[in-house]
Design a protein around this motif. Structure first.
Motif, PDB file in Angstrom:
ATOM      1  N   ARG A   1      29.246  46.168  -9.581  1.00 40.49           N
ATOM      2  CA  ARG A   1      27.815  46.319  -9.830  1.00 40.49           C
ATOM      3  C   ARG A   1      27.564  46.333 -11.341  1.00 40.49           C
ATOM      4  O   ARG A   1      28.163  47.127 -12.068  1.00 40.49           O
ATOM      5  N   PRO A   2      26.700  45.470 -11.852  1.00 37.23           N
ATOM      6  CA  PRO A   2      26.492  45.398 -13.306  1.00 37.23           C
ATOM      7  C   PRO A   2      25.715  46.605 -13.826  1.00 37.23           C
ATOM      8  O   PRO A   2      24.771  47.086 -13.182  1.00 37.23           O
ATOM      9  N   ALA A   3      26.139  47.083 -14.999  1.00 34.68           N
ATOM     10  CA  ALA A   3      25.431  48.211 -15.605  1.00 34.68           C
ATOM     11  C   ALA A   3      24.073  47.767 -16.138  1.00 34.68           C
ATOM     12  O   ALA A   3      23.092  48.516 -16.067  1.00 34.68           O
ATOM     13  N   ASN A   4      24.010  46.550 -16.669  1.00 36.76           N
ATOM     14  CA  ASN A   4      22.762  46.022 -17.227  1.00 36.76           C
ATOM     15  C   ASN A   4      22.530  44.607 -16.718  1.00 36.76           C
ATOM     16  O   ASN A   4      22.833  43.630 -17.404  1.00 36.76           O
ATOM     17  N   PRO A   5      22.017  44.459 -15.494  1.00 36.88           N
ATOM     18  CA  PRO A   5      21.765  43.115 -14.977  1.00 36.88           C
ATOM     19  C   PRO A   5      20.765  42.364 -15.839  1.00 36.88           C
ATOM     20  O   PRO A   5      19.872  42.954 -16.450  1.00 36.88           O
ATOM     21  N   VAL A   6      20.941  41.034 -15.906  1.00 31.22           N
ATOM     22  CA  VAL A   6      20.151  40.185 -16.794  1.00 31.22           C
ATOM     23  C   VAL A   6      19.169  39.358 -15.974  1.00 31.22           C
ATOM     24  O   VAL A   6      19.514  38.861 -14.900  1.00 31.22           O
ATOM     25  N   ALA A   7      17.957  39.217 -16.480  1.00 32.69           N
ATOM     26  CA  ALA A   7      16.956  38.310 -15.894  1.00 32.69           C
ATOM     27  C   ALA A   7      16.288  37.575 -17.047  1.00 32.69           C
ATOM     28  O   ALA A   7      15.713  38.195 -17.938  1.00 32.69           O
ATOM     29  N   ARG A   8      16.371  36.247 -17.043  1.00 33.34           N
ATOM     30  CA  ARG A   8      15.785  35.479 -18.141  1.00 33.34           C
ATOM     31  C   ARG A   8      15.296  34.124 -17.628  1.00 33.34           C
ATOM     32  O   ARG A   8      15.590  33.734 -16.509  1.00 33.34           O
ATOM     33  N   LYS A   9      14.571  33.425 -18.455  1.00 35.67           N
ATOM     34  CA  LYS A   9      14.079  32.096 -18.127  1.00 35.67           C
ATOM     35  C   LYS A   9      15.201  31.075 -18.238  1.00 35.67           C
ATOM     36  O   LYS A   9      16.261  31.343 -18.802  1.00 35.67           O
ATOM     37  N   SER A  10      14.932  29.888 -17.712  1.00 35.59           N
ATOM     38  CA  SER A  10      15.901  28.809 -17.779  1.00 35.59           C
ATOM     39  C   SER A  10      16.108  28.375 -19.216  1.00 35.59           C
ATOM     40  O   SER A  10      15.169  28.333 -20.020  1.00 35.59           O
ATOM     41  N   ALA A  11      17.360  28.023 -19.545  1.00 32.00           N
ATOM     42  CA  ALA A  11      17.655  27.511 -20.883  1.00 32.00           C
ATOM     43  C   ALA A  11      16.973  26.187 -21.133  1.00 32.00           C
ATOM     44  O   ALA A  11      16.779  25.772 -22.277  1.00 32.00           O
ATOM     45  N   ALA A  12      16.579  25.506 -20.053  1.00 29.07           N
ATOM     46  CA  ALA A  12      15.925  24.201 -20.201  1.00 29.07           C
ATOM     47  C   ALA A  12      14.423  24.321 -20.351  1.00 29.07           C
ATOM     48  O   ALA A  12      13.728  23.329 -20.542  1.00 29.07           O
ATOM     49  N   ALA A  13      13.880  25.563 -20.251  1.00 25.27           N
ATOM     50  CA  ALA A  13      12.438  25.731 -20.374  1.00 25.27           C
ATOM     51  C   ALA A  13      11.993  25.395 -21.789  1.00 25.27           C
ATOM     52  O   ALA A  13      12.676  25.711 -22.761  1.00 25.27           O
ATOM     53  N   PRO A  14      10.864  24.720 -21.958  1.00 24.70           N
ATOM     54  CA  PRO A  14      10.412  24.355 -23.297  1.00 24.70           C
ATOM     55  C   PRO A  14      10.100  25.574 -24.140  1.00 24.70           C
ATOM     56  O   PRO A  14       9.603  26.588 -23.646  1.00 24.70           O
ATOM     57  N   ALA A  15      10.455  25.481 -25.414  1.00 25.91           N
ATOM     58  CA  ALA A  15      10.184  26.591 -26.327  1.00 25.91           C
ATOM     59  C   ALA A  15       8.684  26.709 -26.572  1.00 25.91           C
ATOM     60  O   ALA A  15       7.969  25.716 -26.558  1.00 25.91           O
ATOM     61  N   PRO A  16       8.180  27.947 -26.768  1.00 25.22           N
ATOM     62  CA  PRO A  16       6.747  28.101 -27.020  1.00 25.22           C
ATOM     63  C   PRO A  16       6.344  27.408 -28.302  1.00 25.22           C
ATOM     64  O   PRO A  16       7.107  27.365 -29.270  1.00 25.22           O
ATOM     65  N   GLN A  17       5.161  26.831 -28.324  1.00 19.92           N
ATOM     66  CA  GLN A  17       4.702  26.131 -29.497  1.00 19.92           C
ATOM     67  C   GLN A  17       4.394  27.113 -30.623  1.00 19.92           C
ATOM     68  O   GLN A  17       4.002  28.254 -30.393  1.00 19.92           O
TER      69      GLN A  17
END
Length: 424
Positions: A182-198
């Motif tokens: 069981r992870p101590a600090n599970p990660v949730a993030r956007k896709s690496a392929a998502a466009p960067a904010p302008q």
């Protein structure tokens, strides 16, 4: 810029694929849709198509090689010369930052169609930190042709999710990590392929005030009268009495996906649209077989006639039951394959034409009944029932007359029970 050719995921828990044969050689010109190579898993042998026009270069895996899913095995370049890039082939997910990610098994965006290069992540069924089993449904992914539930593939804990619902994720990219502990600090993030904010605009100037004018809607381009929409959106529209034609008339780009349901709800409903939706009420017929002979027949066909594509056999039996050659799409194990189906099984071949019938093979799932409703074409669904089968046919009144539907289901059920009837 060269386009990577990766080893596709043709099954939910597939880790590698064996290259059976290359249909193109390094330096050969290829067109989008050309067969590049054949890959074999423990469940099927499939042909993989080129995703773009160009020249095949930088082939790094030969026939007979077992290649991890997601590994780059070749490139499609602008010229016949090898790419000048010298980087070692790696998975598409390697661009994802891994400095703060937990260690564990990687779950990638699977390839659910031969020309698919991305999938829309519809929903997560598990949250970071949750315990998961190998057969647990982890997420739903939507392509232009279907919506599929993807299993975790491993026992453990969901240590990280690397894409959010609603994002289009390239096939082969890692979207989750399953850890042993069981992870101590599970990660949730956007896709690496998502466009960067302008970047923020340095100076905003007020727009000139103009008198509001009614928006002019440009109709969507013609698609031979067909509405291109995912099966899940079609089902939702039928359940809610919504007419997909209104999205076409409003100029929304096709194909339509589940995310377009909100836009459809927001459009004004006309009385004619309501009538059209009501007219699509589904017909539903069910046949139950105490015993099925298709499994033994498929084994015999593979050994005696070298007909190893089980989906093609199903398509052929469907066409024979229909009474004429036709196009049949077969869905199983998250794969969607379309065939020019013939009453002569050996003449049934893959194609890209629009399907007129669908066979949904759920024999190896835990599902025991369906009531999806009318879809874009009449759909025969196969489900295991003890030693036999339950076969359900769902159709819209505009697709089949009740008498024709009864004939189709009766013929198909008979062939699934005694396939050798087909050869007599």
């Amino acid at each position: 810029m060269p386009l990577d050719v990766i080893m596709p995921a043709l099954g939910m828990a597939q880790e590698t694929g064996q290259i059976v044969a290359w249909h193109k050689q390094p330096g050969d010109a290829v067109a989008k849709g050309d067969i590049l190579f054949e890959v074999e898993t423990d469940k099927a042998t499939m042909e993989v198509e080129a995703a773009a026009d160009g020249f095949l270069t930088d082939v790094v895996a030969g026939e007979g090689a077992d290649v991890p899913v997601g590994d780059v095995i070749a490139k499609i370049s602008d010229s016949a010369e090898s790419s000048s890039q010298t980087e070692t082939p790696k998975t598409a997910a390697a661009a994802t930052p891994t400095d703060d990610l937990p260690k564990g098994k990687e779950v990638i965006m699977p390839t659910l169609g031969m020309a698919q290069d991305s999938g829309l992540l519809v929903a997560w069924h598990k949250q970071p930190g949750d315990q998961v089993g190998a057969d647990d449904i982890l997420f739903e992914v939507e392509t232009d042709k279907s919506v599929n539930e993807v299993n975790a593939g491993f026992d453990g804990y969901l240590g990280a999710t690397l894409a959010e619902a609603g994002e289009d994720v390239p096939t082969g990219q890692t979207i989750a990590i399953i850890t042993a502990e069981r992870p101590a600090n599970p990660v949730a993030r956007k896709s690496a392929a998502a466009p960067a904010p302008q970047a923020a605009v340095a100076e905003e100037k007020p727009a000139p005030v103009a008198k509001a004018q009614p928006a002019k809607v440009t109709p969507a381009p013609a698609t031979d009268g067909r509405i291109l929409a995912s099966p899940k959106l079609r089902r939702l529209a039928l359940e809610q009495g919504l007419d997909l034609q209104r999205l076409v008339d409003a100029g929304h780009p096709q194909p339509f996906h589940v995310k377009d349901i909100d836009a459809l709800r927001a459009l004004p409903q006309s009385s004619s649209s309501a009538t059209a939706a009501t007219a699509q009420a589904a017909g539903r017929l069910t046949a139950e077989l105490a015993d099925e002979g298709f499994s033994d027949f498929a084994d015999w066909a593979a050994k005696s006639a070298q007909l190893t594509d089980t989906a093609a056999l199903l398509a052929g039996l469907c066409a024979a039951s229909y009474g004429s050659d036709t196009t049949v799409v077969v869905e199983s194990f998250g794969l969607t394959r379309t065939y020019a189906a013939s009453a002569h099984l050996s003449a049934t071949q893959p194609c890209e034409d629009a399907a007129r019938l669908r066979v949904r093979d759920l024999r190896f799932s835990a599902i025991t009944s369906v009531a999806v409703g009318a879809e874009d074409v009449p759909t025969l669904t196969l489900m295991r029932n003890g030693a036999g089968l339950t076969i359900t046919l769902e159709f819209a009144p505009a697709q089949l007359l009740p008498s024709d539907a009864i004939t189709l289901l009766s013929n198909f059920a008979g062939r699934m029970e005694q396939p050798l009837r087909h050869l007599l």
